[in-house]
Write an enzyme that holds these catalytic residues in place. Structure first.
Site, PDB file in Angstrom:
ATOM      1  N   ALA A 239     -11.018  -9.173   1.746  1.00 43.81           N
ATOM      2  CA  ALA A 239     -11.200 -10.754   1.743  1.00 43.81           C
ATOM      3  C   ALA A 239     -10.697 -11.308   2.576  1.00 43.81           C
ATOM      4  CB  ALA A 239     -10.865 -11.198   0.248  1.00 43.81           C
TER       5      ALA A 239
ATOM      6  N   ASN B  84      -7.355 -10.118  -2.076  1.00 41.92           N
ATOM      7  CA  ASN B  84      -6.615  -9.489  -1.475  1.00 41.92           C
ATOM      8  C   ASN B  84      -6.638  -9.805   0.232  1.00 41.92           C
ATOM      9  OD1 ASN B  84      -5.883  -8.076  -3.640  1.00 41.92           O
ATOM     10  ND2 ASN B  84      -6.553  -6.219  -2.984  1.00 41.92           N
ATOM     11  N   ILE B  85      -5.500 -10.214   0.904  1.00 43.22           N
ATOM     12  CA  ILE B  85      -5.557 -10.417   2.276  1.00 43.22           C
ATOM     13  C   ILE B  85      -4.544  -9.649   3.004  1.00 43.22           C
ATOM     14  CG2 ILE B  85      -5.214 -12.365   3.963  1.00 43.22           C
ATOM     15  CD1 ILE B  85      -6.290 -14.111   1.618  1.00 43.22           C
ATOM     16  N   ASP B  86      -4.937  -8.800   3.627  1.00 38.43           N
ATOM     17  CA  ASP B  86      -3.998  -8.191   4.641  1.00 38.43           C
ATOM     18  C   ASP B  86      -4.408  -8.225   6.154  1.00 38.43           C
ATOM     19  OD1 ASP B  86      -2.222  -6.179   6.084  1.00 38.43           O
ATOM     20  OD2 ASP B  86      -3.078  -4.620   4.982  1.00 38.43           O
TER      21      ASP B  86
ATOM     22  N   ASP C  99      -0.850  -1.386  -4.288  1.00 39.01           N
ATOM     23  CA  ASP C  99      -2.474  -1.719  -3.666  1.00 39.01           C
ATOM     24  C   ASP C  99      -2.813  -0.124  -3.201  1.00 39.01           C
ATOM     25  OD1 ASP C  99      -4.390  -2.819  -2.678  1.00 39.01           O
ATOM     26  OD2 ASP C  99      -3.712  -3.146  -0.767  1.00 39.01           O
TER      27      ASP C  99
ATOM     28  N   GLU D 225     -10.697   0.013 -10.206  1.00 40.27           N
ATOM     29  CA  GLU D 225     -11.900  -0.562  -9.369  1.00 40.27           C
ATOM     30  C   GLU D 225     -13.246   0.267  -9.648  1.00 40.27           C
ATOM     31  OE1 GLU D 225     -10.874  -0.789  -5.052  1.00 40.27           O
ATOM     32  OE2 GLU D 225     -12.779  -0.127  -4.596  1.00 40.27           O
TER      33      GLU D 225
ATOM     34  N   GLY E 248     -10.667  -4.338   6.529  1.00 39.68           N
ATOM     35  CA  GLY E 248     -10.369  -4.266   7.926  1.00 39.68           C
ATOM     36  C   GLY E 248     -10.967  -5.536   8.831  1.00 39.68           C
TER      37      GLY E 248
ATOM     38  N   SER F 230       0.773  -1.233   0.125  1.00 43.27           N
ATOM     39  CA  SER F 230      -0.149  -0.204  -0.014  1.00 43.27           C
ATOM     40  C   SER F 230       0.936   1.335  -0.050  1.00 43.27           C
ATOM     41  CB  SER F 230      -0.724   0.074   1.180  1.00 43.27           C
ATOM     42  OG  SER F 230      -0.182   0.183   2.419  1.00 43.27           O
TER      43      SER F 230
HETATM   44  P1  13P Z   1      -8.543  -7.116   4.447  1.00 40.92           P
HETATM   45  O1  13P Z   1      -8.461  -5.806   5.192  1.00 40.92           O
HETATM   46  O2  13P Z   1      -9.614  -8.021   4.159  1.00 40.92           O
HETATM   47  O3  13P Z   1      -7.476  -7.969   4.464  1.00 40.92           O
HETATM   48  O4  13P Z   1      -8.452  -6.525   2.694  1.00 40.92           O
HETATM   49  C1  13P Z   1      -7.285  -6.315   2.225  1.00 40.92           C
HETATM   50  C2  13P Z   1      -7.228  -5.504   0.919  1.00 40.92           C
HETATM   51  O5  13P Z   1      -8.138  -5.536   0.135  1.00 40.92           O
HETATM   52  C3  13P Z   1      -5.851  -4.862   0.675  1.00 40.92           C
HETATM   53  O6  13P Z   1      -6.204  -4.343  -0.664  1.00 40.92           O
HETATM   54  O1  G3H Z   2      -6.535  -1.874   1.514  1.00 39.42           O
HETATM   55  C1  G3H Z   2      -5.623  -1.686   2.359  1.00 39.42           C
HETATM   56  C2  G3H Z   2      -4.832  -2.400   2.927  1.00 39.42           C
HETATM   57  O2  G3H Z   2      -5.191  -3.400   3.898  1.00 39.42           O
HETATM   58  C3  G3H Z   2      -3.619  -1.639   3.487  1.00 39.42           C
HETATM   59  O3  G3H Z   2      -3.645  -0.912   4.598  1.00 39.42           O
HETATM   60  O4  G3H Z   2      -3.120   1.343   4.126  1.00 39.42           O
HETATM   61  O5  G3H Z   2      -2.947   0.483   6.399  1.00 39.42           O
HETATM   62  O6  G3H Z   2      -1.461  -0.222   4.865  1.00 39.42           O
HETATM   63  P1  G3H Z   2      -2.734   0.324   4.854  1.00 39.42           P
HETATM   64 ZN    ZN Z   3      -8.134  -3.166  -0.762  1.00 35.31          ZN
END
Ligand code: 13P
Ligand code: G3H
Ligand code: ZN
Length: 330
Positions: free
Chosen positions: A234, A275-277, A93, A145, A190, A56
């Site tokens: 996701a 996408n998984i964060d 991202d 998007e 989130g 990101s």
């Molecule tokens: P999550 O917050 O569900 O992991 O999504 C991450 C994301 O979409 C990053 O672009």
């Molecule tokens: O979609 C967002 C991602 O989870 C990135 O989060 O901007 O806090 O690094 P961030």
């Molecule tokens: Zn995202």
């Protein structure tokens, strides 16, 4: 200017083609630091999965753009050293400006997202088209998007989501020339994806989130057959991590994610990037809090970041094997 090909990276074009044909999705795991990167590469090498390393703009500021470029190059070399030359994409991202996308391309990214979803439709088209025009000169792939996800998209916080309107997708894709399209079908960013009053409860009282809008996804697929679709937001927000965090001093309230069976279904459709964060953040925090609870005398970062890296690796392996279906596809 460094071209990503010199770093051993690939763009996402071929990966997406194969993923749609093979009915699986490529994992896009966000990372900010070395332990996360090590865990991603170890997991994907051991399961032979292609991978998208996702950064990101906040992560880029945190880690430093120069360091990131060498980390990505290092990730490719590390994978080879571990015994498997898996395809690795370095992806921006939620890029929000042309200048940010251009700068990432100049620093070796092989793929960028331009997220114009908060602008008007026409402004989104114009901005996305401009990024595509620049990126394609360097064979860098671009994700656009349409539709807004609730939650936090970097600095932008949307209170409510706006589902993607399927009748816009053909026009958007043809006018912009994007390589993939993120859509909004009810996921969000989130660890609190739904408010309790949006959910129902099962017999045991646990919250059940509203189902994703697969009808919108199907209509999008009908209108742009075979076109790569991306799902943001996701994470599944596993209860086991939330419980460990809260038992060890954390205060996460009403955490809720997307049920895995819905993600499995999505991965078998035109959705070819997931996408998984947040799940990684939760796994890491749970491991660190538990380790601190068990060993209050420890103060060497390796003593708690080591377990965090192991928990992350286990999570990522589970995602590629048990949810996305990308294991064995490298
Ligand atoms: P999550 O917050 O569900 O992991 O999504 C991450 C994301 O979409 C990053 O672009
Ligand atoms: O979609 C967002 C991602 O989870 C990135 O989060 O901007 O806090 O690094 P961030
Ligand atoms: Zn995202």
């Amino acid at each position: 200017m460094v071209n990503y090909k010199e770093l051993g990276l690939v763009n996402s074009r071929e990966l997406f083609k194969k993923a749609i044909k093979g009915q699986y999705a490529i994992p896009a795991f966000n990372f900010n630091d070395m332990e996360q990167l090590q865990a991603i590469i170890q997991a994907c090498v051991e399961e032979s999965s292609p991978v998208i390393l996702q950064v990101s703009s906040g992560a880029r500021k945190y880690a430093n753009q120069t360091l990131l470029r060498y980390m990505a190059q290092g990730a490719v070399e590390y994978a080879k050293e571990l015994g498997k030359n898996i395809p690795v994409v370095l992806h921006l991202d939620h890029g929000d400006t042309f200048e940010l996308c251009k700068s990432c391309i100049e620093y070796g990214f092989s793929s960028v997202m331009i997220d114009g979803s908060h602008h008007s439709y026409n402004e989104n088209v114009e901005l996305t088209r401009k990024v595509v025009e620049y990126a394609h000169k360097y064979d860098v792939t671009v994700e656009g998007e349409l539709g807004v996800l609730a939650g936090i998209e970097d600095d932008v916080v949307a209170e409510h989501h706006t589902y993607t309107q399927p009748e816009e997708v053909e026009d958007f894709v043809s006018k912009t020339g994007v390589d993939s399209l993120a859509i909004s079908i009810g996921t969000s960013h989130g660890a609190n994806k739904f408010k309790p009053d949006q959910c129902t409860r099962d017999a045991g009282g646990a919250l059940l989130p509203p189902p994703l809008r697969f009808d919108i996804l199907e209509e999008v697929e009908r209108r742009i057959p075979g076109f790569p679709i991306v799902l943001h937001g996701a994470s599944s927000v596993p209860a086991k991590y939330v419980d460990i965090i809260n038992r060890n001093g954390g205060k996460l309230k009403d955490a809720i994610g997307i049920p895995e069976e819905q993600l499995r279904r999505a991965a078998q459709s035109a959705v070819c990037k997931i996408n998984i964060d947040s799940d990684g953040r939760l796994a890491m925090t749970a491991a660190i809090r538990q380790t601190f609870g068990e060993h209050p005398e420890w103060f060497d970062p390796r003593q708690y970041l080591g377990p965090a890296r192991e928990w992350l690796k286990e999570l990522y392996k589970h995602k590629v094997v048990g949810v996305l279906g990308s294991a064995g596809k490298a």
